[in-house]
Motif scaffolding. Structure first.
Motif, PDB file in Angstrom:
ATOM      1  N   VAL A 195      -7.117  -3.500  -3.530  1.00  0.00           N
ATOM      2  CA  VAL A 195      -6.407  -4.062  -2.380  1.00  0.00           C
ATOM      3  C   VAL A 195      -7.426  -4.646  -1.399  1.00  0.00           C
ATOM      4  O   VAL A 195      -7.889  -3.989  -0.479  1.00  0.00           O
ATOM      5  CB  VAL A 195      -5.531  -2.994  -1.697  1.00  0.00           C
ATOM      6  CG1 VAL A 195      -4.681  -3.631  -0.597  1.00  0.00           C
ATOM      7  CG2 VAL A 195      -4.639  -2.300  -2.710  1.00  0.00           C
ATOM      8  N   ARG A 205      -5.961   2.286  -6.009  1.00  0.00           N
ATOM      9  CA  ARG A 205      -5.873   1.455  -4.801  1.00  0.00           C
ATOM     10  C   ARG A 205      -7.103   0.566  -4.616  1.00  0.00           C
ATOM     11  O   ARG A 205      -7.206  -0.160  -3.639  1.00  0.00           O
ATOM     12  CB  ARG A 205      -5.730   2.342  -3.562  1.00  0.00           C
ATOM     13  CG  ARG A 205      -4.528   3.275  -3.593  1.00  0.00           C
ATOM     14  CD  ARG A 205      -4.386   4.015  -2.280  1.00  0.00           C
ATOM     15  NE  ARG A 205      -3.382   5.065  -2.321  1.00  0.00           N
ATOM     16  CZ  ARG A 205      -2.085   4.873  -2.125  1.00  0.00           C
ATOM     17  NH1 ARG A 205      -1.635   3.675  -1.889  1.00  0.00           N
ATOM     18  NH2 ARG A 205      -1.239   5.880  -2.175  1.00  0.00           N
ATOM     19  N   THR A 236       1.928  -3.540  -1.614  1.00  0.00           N
ATOM     20  CA  THR A 236       2.814  -2.528  -1.035  1.00  0.00           C
ATOM     21  C   THR A 236       4.100  -2.389  -1.847  1.00  0.00           C
ATOM     22  O   THR A 236       4.977  -1.608  -1.475  1.00  0.00           O
ATOM     23  CB  THR A 236       3.163  -2.872   0.421  1.00  0.00           C
ATOM     24  OG1 THR A 236       3.807  -4.153   0.462  1.00  0.00           O
ATOM     25  CG2 THR A 236       1.911  -2.917   1.284  1.00  0.00           C
ATOM     26  N   ASP A 268       2.390   0.971  -5.039  1.00  0.00           N
ATOM     27  CA  ASP A 268       2.467   2.148  -4.182  1.00  0.00           C
ATOM     28  C   ASP A 268       2.605   3.417  -5.022  1.00  0.00           C
ATOM     29  O   ASP A 268       1.932   4.428  -4.760  1.00  0.00           O
ATOM     30  CB  ASP A 268       3.650   2.016  -3.217  1.00  0.00           C
ATOM     31  CG  ASP A 268       3.772   3.208  -2.290  1.00  0.00           C
ATOM     32  OD1 ASP A 268       2.817   3.489  -1.545  1.00  0.00           O
ATOM     33  OD2 ASP A 268       4.819   3.886  -2.330  1.00  0.00           O
ATOM     34  N   ASN A 301       1.290  -8.282  -3.530  1.00  0.00           N
ATOM     35  CA  ASN A 301       2.349  -7.289  -3.746  1.00  0.00           C
ATOM     36  C   ASN A 301       1.835  -5.862  -3.737  1.00  0.00           C
ATOM     37  O   ASN A 301       2.407  -4.981  -4.372  1.00  0.00           O
ATOM     38  CB  ASN A 301       3.041  -7.561  -5.085  1.00  0.00           C
ATOM     39  CG  ASN A 301       2.122  -7.349  -6.267  1.00  0.00           C
ATOM     40  OD1 ASN A 301       0.913  -7.547  -6.164  1.00  0.00           O
ATOM     41  ND2 ASN A 301       2.691  -6.950  -7.392  1.00  0.00           N
TER      42      ASN A 301
END
Length: 273
Positions: free
Chosen positions: A177, A174, A149, A154, A147
Motif C-alpha cells: 500500500v 499490507r 481498502t 482489508d 482498492n
C-alpha cells in the motif's frame, strides 16, 4: 534493492482481459509523442510478462520499446513471447531493473508503468528524475490499483495480523500500500512543470469460476504471502482455506458470476516542450 515476491506469470495472466483494460484506457489518453529524427524511445517500468508492453508497439509500431522488471520469471515470459523486431519495424526488448532505483539512461519520449508502482515504496520520489529523463514534449503515464481498502485487501491484512500468522507473515498482507490519492499525484506532477491529467475509475468486474476473487489475488496481492510460506504446503493450504472462506462471505457469487469492484488511479504528465 527492495525485496520482491516470487511472481507466477501464468497465474497473473489468468485474468488478462480484466487486467489489460485499465492499460488500454491509459493508452487512449496518452498524447502523440514528440516528433524527431529517430524512432520513438519508450520505457515500460514493471513490464511483467510483456503483454501490455506489446500493446505499445501497436500504437507506435516503429518505436524502440524496452520493458523493465525485477522478476526473472516475468522477464523470461516476456522475452519468449515478445522480444525482437515488431511487425511495424520497431524493436522490443526486456531488461532487469528495480523500479525503486531505475533512472533513464537516455532521453525517452514515453515512460509508462502499468499496475507496478504500488509495490515501490516512495515511488513519487522518482518522478523528478523520470520527468527530467523525458525528451521535451515527452510523457510519463501510469496507472495503479486504488482498492487497498476493499474487502479483498482489508481481509488479507486482518488475516495476516491474527496471532496464528502475525509472527511469520508480519506486514506481508499490507506491504504494497504505497499509492497516493489522485489529487496528490496531480499536484506533484504539476509542480514538476507538466501538463497533467489525473483521474480514477472503478471497474465493476464480473468474475467467473469457483472462488474467482481468491484466484485473482493469487496473481497479485497474495504473492508476498505465498512467497513467505513457500515450501510449507500445510501452512499454504491452511492460510488459503481461511482466506477463501472470508472472501466467499465478502464476495458472494450471483447468477451471472461474482462482482468484484476494482478502483484504479491514472496519471498522464507531459513535459513542456
Amino acid at each position: 534493492m527492495h525485496s520482491v515476491p516470487h511472481w507466477d506469470p501464468q497465474q497473473y495472466l489468468r485474468h488478462a482481459t480484466h487486467r489489460t483494460r485499465p492499460f488500454l484506457d491509459l493508452l487512449a489518453r496518452i498524447p502523440e509523442l514528440p516528433p524527431g529524427t529517430r524512432p520513438a524511445r519508450i520505457a515500460d517500468i514493471g513490464c511483467g510478462p510483456g503483454n501490455v508492453t506489446a500493446l505499445l508497439a501497436d500504437r507506435w509500431p516503429d518505436a524502440h520499446i524496452t520493458g523493465y522488471d525485477l522478476s526473472a520469471d516475468m522477464l523470461e515470459q516476456a522475452e519468449k513471447r515478445y522480444a525482437g523486431t515488431t511487425p511495424g519495424g520497431g524493436w522490443l526488448d526486456f531488461r532487469p531493473a528495480d523500479a525503486a532505483h531505475w533512472t533513464p539512461d537516455e532521453p525517452y519520449d514515453l515512460i509508462v508503468s502499468n499496475a507496478a508502482l504500488q509495490w515501490v515504496p516512495n515511488h513519487p520520489e522518482s518522478f523528478p528524475g523520470w520527468i527530467e529523463g523525458l525528451a521535451p514534449g515527452g510523457t510519463f503515464a501510469f496507472q495503479v490499483p486504488g482498492n487497498f481498502t476493499a474487502p479483498s485487501h482489508d481481509l488479507l491484512g486482518r488475516l495476516c495480523d491474527l496471532p496464528r500468522w502475525r509472527e511469520r507473515l508480519g506486514d506481508q498482507g499490507r506491504r504494497f500500500v504505497h499509492i497516493l490519492e489522485p489529487e496528490d499525484y496531480l499536484l506533484r506532477l504539476a509542480d514538476l512543470g507538466c501538463a497533467t491529467d489525473v483521474w480514477e475509475t472503478t471497474y465493476s468486474q464480473l468474475l467467473q469460476g469457483e472462488d474467482p476473487v481468491l484466484d485473482w489475488v493469487k496473481g497479485t496481492a497474495l504473492r508476498p504471502v505465498l512467497t513467505t510460506l513457500d515450501g510449507d504446503e500445510a501452512a499454504v493450504e491452511e492460510f488459503l482455506g481461511q482466506y477463501r472462506q472470508m472472501l466467499r462471505e465478502a464476495y458472494p457469487p450471483g447468477p451471472h458470476g461474482t462482482v468484484f469492484p476494482f478502483r484504479r488511479v491514472f496519471a498522464v504528465a507531459t513535459r513542456t516542450a
